[in-house]
Write a protein that holds these residues in place. Structure first.
Motif, PDB file in Angstrom:
ATOM      1  N   UNK A  91      40.228-105.038  34.394  1.00 16.05           N
ATOM      2  CA  UNK A  91      40.789-106.138  35.168  1.00 16.05           C
ATOM      3  C   UNK A  91      41.070-107.374  34.317  1.00 16.05           C
ATOM      4  N   UNK A  92      40.196-107.775  33.361  1.00 16.74           N
ATOM      5  CA  UNK A  92      40.534-108.942  32.527  1.00 16.74           C
ATOM      6  C   UNK A  92      41.802-108.747  31.713  1.00 16.74           C
ATOM      7  N   UNK A  93      42.050-107.508  31.250  1.00 16.27           N
ATOM      8  CA  UNK A  93      43.264-107.233  30.485  1.00 16.27           C
ATOM      9  C   UNK A  93      44.490-107.370  31.382  1.00 16.27           C
ATOM     10  N   UNK A  94      44.404-106.862  32.603  1.00 18.65           N
ATOM     11  CA  UNK A  94      45.511-107.005  33.543  1.00 18.65           C
ATOM     12  C   UNK A  94      45.805-108.476  33.813  1.00 18.65           C
ATOM     13  N   UNK A  95      44.769-109.248  34.019  1.00 13.58           N
ATOM     14  CA  UNK A  95      44.961-110.672  34.277  1.00 13.58           C
ATOM     15  C   UNK A  95      45.607-111.361  33.078  1.00 13.58           C
ATOM     16  N   UNK A  96      45.224-110.967  31.864  1.00 13.24           N
ATOM     17  CA  UNK A  96      45.801-111.573  30.665  1.00 13.24           C
ATOM     18  C   UNK A  96      47.274-111.207  30.531  1.00 13.24           C
ATOM     19  N   UNK A  97      47.630-109.972  30.871  1.00  8.70           N
ATOM     20  CA  UNK A  97      49.037-109.551  30.795  1.00  8.70           C
ATOM     21  C   UNK A  97      49.890-110.358  31.765  1.00  8.70           C
ATOM     22  N   UNK A 110      49.090-108.386  22.498  1.00  3.81           N
ATOM     23  CA  UNK A 110      47.771-107.832  22.785  1.00  3.81           C
ATOM     24  C   UNK A 110      47.223-107.058  21.591  1.00  3.81           C
ATOM     25  N   UNK A 111      48.126-106.358  20.880  1.00  4.22           N
ATOM     26  CA  UNK A 111      47.679-105.638  19.694  1.00  4.22           C
ATOM     27  C   UNK A 111      47.163-106.613  18.633  1.00  4.22           C
ATOM     28  N   UNK A 112      47.802-107.771  18.511  1.00  6.27           N
ATOM     29  CA  UNK A 112      47.333-108.765  17.551  1.00  6.27           C
ATOM     30  C   UNK A 112      45.963-109.292  17.923  1.00  6.27           C
ATOM     31  N   UNK A 113      45.655-109.284  19.246  1.00  4.48           N
ATOM     32  CA  UNK A 113      44.345-109.720  19.718  1.00  4.48           C
ATOM     33  C   UNK A 113      43.303-108.611  19.641  1.00  4.48           C
ATOM     34  N   UNK A 161      52.902 -99.544  25.964  1.00  2.07           N
ATOM     35  CA  UNK A 161      53.939-100.413  26.522  1.00  2.07           C
ATOM     36  C   UNK A 161      54.242-100.049  27.974  1.00  2.07           C
ATOM     37  N   UNK A 162      54.188 -98.742  28.283  1.00  2.00           N
ATOM     38  CA  UNK A 162      54.451 -98.325  29.663  1.00  2.00           C
ATOM     39  C   UNK A 162      53.388 -98.855  30.616  1.00  2.00           C
ATOM     40  N   UNK A 163      52.150 -98.953  30.136  1.00  2.00           N
ATOM     41  CA  UNK A 163      51.082 -99.503  30.976  1.00  2.00           C
ATOM     42  C   UNK A 163      51.311-100.975  31.248  1.00  2.00           C
ATOM     43  N   UNK A 164      51.765-101.703  30.232  1.00  2.00           N
ATOM     44  CA  UNK A 164      52.079-103.126  30.426  1.00  2.00           C
ATOM     45  C   UNK A 164      53.191-103.273  31.454  1.00  2.00           C
ATOM     46  N   UNK A 165      54.222-102.409  31.358  1.00  2.00           N
ATOM     47  CA  UNK A 165      55.321-102.477  32.312  1.00  2.00           C
ATOM     48  C   UNK A 165      54.836-102.208  33.736  1.00  2.00           C
ATOM     49  N   UNK A 166      53.963-101.210  33.903  1.00  2.00           N
ATOM     50  CA  UNK A 166      53.443-100.889  35.236  1.00  2.00           C
ATOM     51  C   UNK A 166      52.627-102.038  35.811  1.00  2.00           C
ATOM     52  N   UNK A 167      51.858-102.700  34.962  1.00  2.00           N
ATOM     53  CA  UNK A 167      51.054-103.831  35.443  1.00  2.00           C
ATOM     54  C   UNK A 167      51.963-104.980  35.892  1.00  2.00           C
ATOM     55  N   UNK A 168      53.004-105.274  35.119  1.00  2.00           N
ATOM     56  CA  UNK A 168      53.934-106.342  35.491  1.00  2.00           C
ATOM     57  C   UNK A 168      54.697-105.978  36.762  1.00  2.00           C
ATOM     58  N   UNK A 169      55.110-104.720  36.856  1.00  2.00           N
ATOM     59  CA  UNK A 169      55.827-104.284  38.052  1.00  2.00           C
ATOM     60  C   UNK A 169      54.941-104.360  39.287  1.00  2.00           C
TER      61      UNK A 169
END
Length: 273
Positions: A20-26, A45-48, A54-62
């Motif tokens: 959940x913290x990662x989702x909130x950060x995205x 996020x990779x730098x952090x 990338x597909x997971x990031x897209x799903x979270x934003x969607x």
């Protein structure tokens, strides 16, 4: 045997869920950086030190209802209209049938910024010359505010001739012609026409041209001076600042007086003096 093979320690199929913290950060990165897409956020996020697809990031934003970056880079249509509403005016014809089945035409103008409504004229036989004259009359009536207007919206009615457009172009306005069968391009003007029908014209019988002009003029005073508007924080068009009223006890009905207008079709409520 049944107590042994309960499968309570079996891992759920598929990849582990994103914390959940990662989702909130995205979501936070997407809102704070409108031009960042899901791959740019993945790289940040990779730098952090957080590895995520990338597909997971897209799903979270969607799932959070955030559009892709190109659609977030500029203002929404609602934000655009709100930012330029003070410089937009629109016009259209309202058709009214009388008791004697005679058709009358009403030319109205409305300013988007303050929702001020103008009645240009009423006629049974509209022509291009008549429309031009009404445009000139309106330009003279709003001469103190026309310098702040930049756009005029109207449809493709042939009554809006080139001479009609030249009247406003001479005042520095840019003419925007709507597409055919696209009333939403002139939505505010269409909405005020619907308001005129629901609140007034559908509830009263019109005798002739003079009667319609008198009724509309009285309603115009009510609309501009008293009727609240949601887009203006429940203020009428002619009121620039909110009224400062003392707190009153509305349980005492004697403190509120009703004043009927437009032959009693509409009510106005005022505080007792």
């Amino acid at each position: 045997m049944a107590r042994k093979w309960t499968f309570t320690d079996r891992r759920r199929p598929g990849r582990p869920g994103t914390r959940r913290p990662v989702k909130a950060l995205i979501v936070r990165m997407a809102r704070e950086n409108p031009t960042w897409g899901h791959r740019r956020i993945q790289g940040e996020l990779a730098r952090l030190g957080c590895t995520i697809a990338a597909s997971t990031v897209w799903e979270i934003l969607h799932g959070a209802g955030i559009d892709p970056a190109p659609r977030r880079s500029g203002p929404t249509w609602r934000q655009f209209l709100a930012a330029h509403a003070h410089a937009i005016t629109a016009c259209d014809f309202l058709v009214v049938e009388t008791v004697l089945l005679k058709r009358l035409y009403v030319l109205i103008f409305i300013e988007h910024g303050n929702r001020r409504l103008h009645l240009a004229g009423v006629t049974a036989h509209p022509t291009g010359a008549w429309t031009v004259q009404q445009a000139r009359n309106l330009a003279m009536d709003v001469s103190d505010r026309i310098a702040g207007l930049r756009f005029l919206i109207h449809d493709r009615d042939p009554l809006f001739t080139s001479t009609f457009r030249q009247v406003f172009e001479a005042e520095g306005l840019q003419i925007i012609t709507t597409l055919s069968r696209t009333p939403r391009m002139n939505a505010i003007c269409e909405r005020v026409i619907g308001t005129l029908r629901r609140e007034l014209l559908d509830r009263i019988l019109i005798l002739n041209e003079r009667h319609l002009a008198l009724v509309l003029q009285e309603y115009l005073i009510h609309y501009n001076r008293h009727r609240p508007h949601q887009s203006r924080q429940q203020r009428p068009p002619d009121l620039t600042t909110p009224r400062a009223h003392d707190v009153t006890d509305l349980n005492d009905q004697r403190t509120v007086h009703r004043r009927p207008v437009v032959a009693g079709m509409i009510s106005e409520y005022h505080h007792a003096a």
